[in-house]
Design a protein around this motif. Structure first.
Motif, PDB file in Angstrom:
ATOM      1  N   ARG A   1     -11.673  -3.785  -0.159  1.00  0.00           N
ATOM      2  CA  ARG A   1     -11.968  -2.586   0.627  1.00  0.00           C
ATOM      3  C   ARG A   1     -10.715  -1.744   0.891  1.00  0.00           C
ATOM      4  O   ARG A   1     -10.816  -0.539   1.102  1.00  0.00           O
ATOM      5  CB  ARG A   1     -12.640  -2.944   1.944  1.00  0.00           C
ATOM      6  CG  ARG A   1     -14.046  -3.478   1.752  1.00  0.00           C
ATOM      7  CD  ARG A   1     -14.745  -3.602   3.115  1.00  0.00           C
ATOM      8  NE  ARG A   1     -16.045  -4.219   2.987  1.00  0.00           N
ATOM      9  CZ  ARG A   1     -17.162  -3.561   2.702  1.00  0.00           C
ATOM     10  NH1 ARG A   1     -17.115  -2.268   2.513  1.00  0.00           N
ATOM     11  NH2 ARG A   1     -18.300  -4.207   2.632  1.00  0.00           N
ATOM     12  N   LYS A   2      -9.553  -2.369   0.870  1.00  0.00           N
ATOM     13  CA  LYS A   2      -8.300  -1.630   1.085  1.00  0.00           C
ATOM     14  C   LYS A   2      -8.038  -0.627  -0.030  1.00  0.00           C
ATOM     15  O   LYS A   2      -7.269   0.306   0.136  1.00  0.00           O
ATOM     16  CB  LYS A   2      -7.115  -2.589   1.218  1.00  0.00           C
ATOM     17  CG  LYS A   2      -7.149  -3.405   2.484  1.00  0.00           C
ATOM     18  CD  LYS A   2      -5.951  -4.332   2.575  1.00  0.00           C
ATOM     19  CE  LYS A   2      -6.038  -5.210   3.801  1.00  0.00           C
ATOM     20  NZ  LYS A   2      -4.925  -6.157   3.861  1.00  0.00           N
TER      21      LYS A   2
ATOM     22  N   ARG B   1       1.071   3.948  -3.054  1.00  0.00           N
ATOM     23  CA  ARG B   1       0.594   5.324  -2.839  1.00  0.00           C
ATOM     24  C   ARG B   1       1.668   6.340  -3.239  1.00  0.00           C
ATOM     25  O   ARG B   1       1.382   7.335  -3.902  1.00  0.00           O
ATOM     26  CB  ARG B   1       0.195   5.521  -1.381  1.00  0.00           C
ATOM     27  CG  ARG B   1      -0.377   6.895  -1.093  1.00  0.00           C
ATOM     28  CD  ARG B   1      -0.686   7.117   0.370  1.00  0.00           C
ATOM     29  NE  ARG B   1      -1.798   6.291   0.796  1.00  0.00           N
ATOM     30  CZ  ARG B   1      -1.785   5.525   1.890  1.00  0.00           C
ATOM     31  NH1 ARG B   1      -0.727   5.472   2.664  1.00  0.00           N
ATOM     32  NH2 ARG B   1      -2.833   4.817   2.220  1.00  0.00           N
TER      33      ARG B   1
ATOM     34  N   ASN C   1     -10.040   1.551  -0.894  1.00  0.00           N
ATOM     35  CA  ASN C   1     -10.540   2.821  -0.365  1.00  0.00           C
ATOM     36  C   ASN C   1      -9.430   3.621   0.309  1.00  0.00           C
ATOM     37  O   ASN C   1      -9.411   4.851   0.228  1.00  0.00           O
ATOM     38  CB  ASN C   1     -11.667   2.593   0.647  1.00  0.00           C
ATOM     39  CG  ASN C   1     -12.937   2.108  -0.017  1.00  0.00           C
ATOM     40  OD1 ASN C   1     -13.190   2.393  -1.179  1.00  0.00           O
ATOM     41  ND2 ASN C   1     -13.736   1.359   0.726  1.00  0.00           N
ATOM     42  N   LEU C   2      -8.507   2.930   0.972  1.00  0.00           N
ATOM     43  CA  LEU C   2      -7.386   3.605   1.642  1.00  0.00           C
ATOM     44  C   LEU C   2      -6.521   4.368   0.646  1.00  0.00           C
ATOM     45  O   LEU C   2      -5.861   5.343   0.987  1.00  0.00           O
ATOM     46  CB  LEU C   2      -6.507   2.597   2.388  1.00  0.00           C
ATOM     47  CG  LEU C   2      -7.159   1.802   3.512  1.00  0.00           C
ATOM     48  CD1 LEU C   2      -6.222   0.716   3.994  1.00  0.00           C
ATOM     49  CD2 LEU C   2      -7.569   2.729   4.637  1.00  0.00           C
ATOM     50  N   LEU C   3      -6.521   3.903  -0.596  1.00  0.00           N
ATOM     51  CA  LEU C   3      -5.707   4.509  -1.650  1.00  0.00           C
ATOM     52  C   LEU C   3      -6.516   5.465  -2.521  1.00  0.00           C
ATOM     53  O   LEU C   3      -5.995   5.989  -3.498  1.00  0.00           O
ATOM     54  CB  LEU C   3      -5.113   3.403  -2.525  1.00  0.00           C
ATOM     55  CG  LEU C   3      -4.195   2.424  -1.813  1.00  0.00           C
ATOM     56  CD1 LEU C   3      -3.947   1.205  -2.675  1.00  0.00           C
ATOM     57  CD2 LEU C   3      -2.896   3.103  -1.446  1.00  0.00           C
ATOM     58  N   ASN C   4      -7.781   5.652  -2.176  1.00  0.00           N
ATOM     59  CA  ASN C   4      -8.675   6.463  -3.005  1.00  0.00           C
ATOM     60  C   ASN C   4      -8.641   5.959  -4.453  1.00  0.00           C
ATOM     61  O   ASN C   4      -8.561   6.729  -5.403  1.00  0.00           O
ATOM     62  CB  ASN C   4      -8.300   7.945  -2.923  1.00  0.00           C
ATOM     63  CG  ASN C   4      -9.396   8.840  -3.436  1.00  0.00           C
ATOM     64  OD1 ASN C   4     -10.558   8.452  -3.477  1.00  0.00           O
ATOM     65  ND2 ASN C   4      -9.030  10.028  -3.869  1.00  0.00           N
TER      66      ASN C   4
ATOM     67  N   ILE D   1       0.813  -1.221   0.000  1.00  0.00           N
ATOM     68  CA  ILE D   1       0.000   0.000   0.000  1.00  0.00           C
ATOM     69  C   ILE D   1       0.844   1.267   0.000  1.00  0.00           C
ATOM     70  O   ILE D   1       0.589   2.192  -0.781  1.00  0.00           O
ATOM     71  CB  ILE D   1      -0.992  -0.013   1.184  1.00  0.00           C
ATOM     72  CG1 ILE D   1      -2.073  -1.061   0.918  1.00  0.00           C
ATOM     73  CG2 ILE D   1      -1.632   1.355   1.393  1.00  0.00           C
ATOM     74  CD1 ILE D   1      -3.066  -1.255   2.047  1.00  0.00           C
ATOM     75  N   ASN D   2       1.848   1.352   0.862  1.00  0.00           N
ATOM     76  CA  ASN D   2       2.625   2.596   0.984  1.00  0.00           C
ATOM     77  C   ASN D   2       3.435   2.920  -0.270  1.00  0.00           C
ATOM     78  O   ASN D   2       3.430   4.057  -0.749  1.00  0.00           O
ATOM     79  CB  ASN D   2       3.534   2.558   2.222  1.00  0.00           C
ATOM     80  CG  ASN D   2       2.726   2.603   3.502  1.00  0.00           C
ATOM     81  OD1 ASN D   2       1.657   3.222   3.542  1.00  0.00           O
ATOM     82  ND2 ASN D   2       3.208   1.936   4.535  1.00  0.00           N
TER      83      ASN D   2
END
Length: 176
Positions: free
Chosen positions: A159-160, A137, A162-165, A133-134
């Motif tokens: 759903r993860k 991003r 969403n954390l990354l838009n 993820i990081n």
């Protein structure tokens, strides 16, 4: 974010109506068959007809000549394709050139290749190109191009996004 609003891309390497018929109109097909040196035009024609009937966008991988010949929605330029030959062709207004990258060097190459959307991988699948993820991003912030998440996306980790838009993703096993 609702799943129906998400744009999805499904990579396939054969014509299987069972899988395609389950897709919604928010899903596009990317046909890539790297097993044979010559892409089967009969399969491409059948896929195009079927996708048109289902109102699903259809792209072919790594062959702009066939994408133009069959009046497809666009062409997918994989990360291993470093060529600029596709820029010499003229094509219809809504024709999209999309492609993949795994790191900043490949993102910059795809920008120079005039790629509209860059599939950045691998978001979740732990392989030699694993980003997580990081890192995903951070790489996404380094380009103005539209980024599509690719690699290991499943119903369990969807759903993860969403954390990354992230409103677009691509996959193979997600759809099977």
């Amino acid at each position: 974010m609702h799943i129906n609003k998400i744009r999805k891309y499904y990579f396939i390497n054969n014509f299987d109506t069972n899988n395609i018929d389950k897709l919604d109109k928010q899903t596009a097909i990317i046909y890539r068959d790297y097993t044979s040196k010559i892409q089967n035009e009969v399969i491409i024609y059948k896929l195009k007809k079927h996708c048109k009937k289902k109102r699903i966008k259809f792209y072919i991988s790594n062959n702009i000549k066939l994408a133009i010949k069959f009046n497809l929605d666009g062409v997918y330029i994989p990360s291993f394709n470093k060529s600029f030959k596709h820029l010499a062709y003229s094509y219809k207004k809504n024709f999209e050139i999309i492609g993949s990258a795994h790191n900043l060097k490949e993102i910059r190459l795809k920008e120079k290749q005039s790629i509209n959307k860059i599939f950045l991988s691998s978001l979740f699948k732990k392989n030699k190109n694993f980003l997580g993820i990081n890192r995903f991003r951070n790489l996404k912030k380094l380009t103005e191009r539209n980024i599509i998440a690719l690699g290991g996306i499943s119903i369990n980790n969807e759903r993860k996004l969403n954390l990354l838009n992230q409103t677009e993703f691509a996959g193979i096993s997600y759809f099977e």
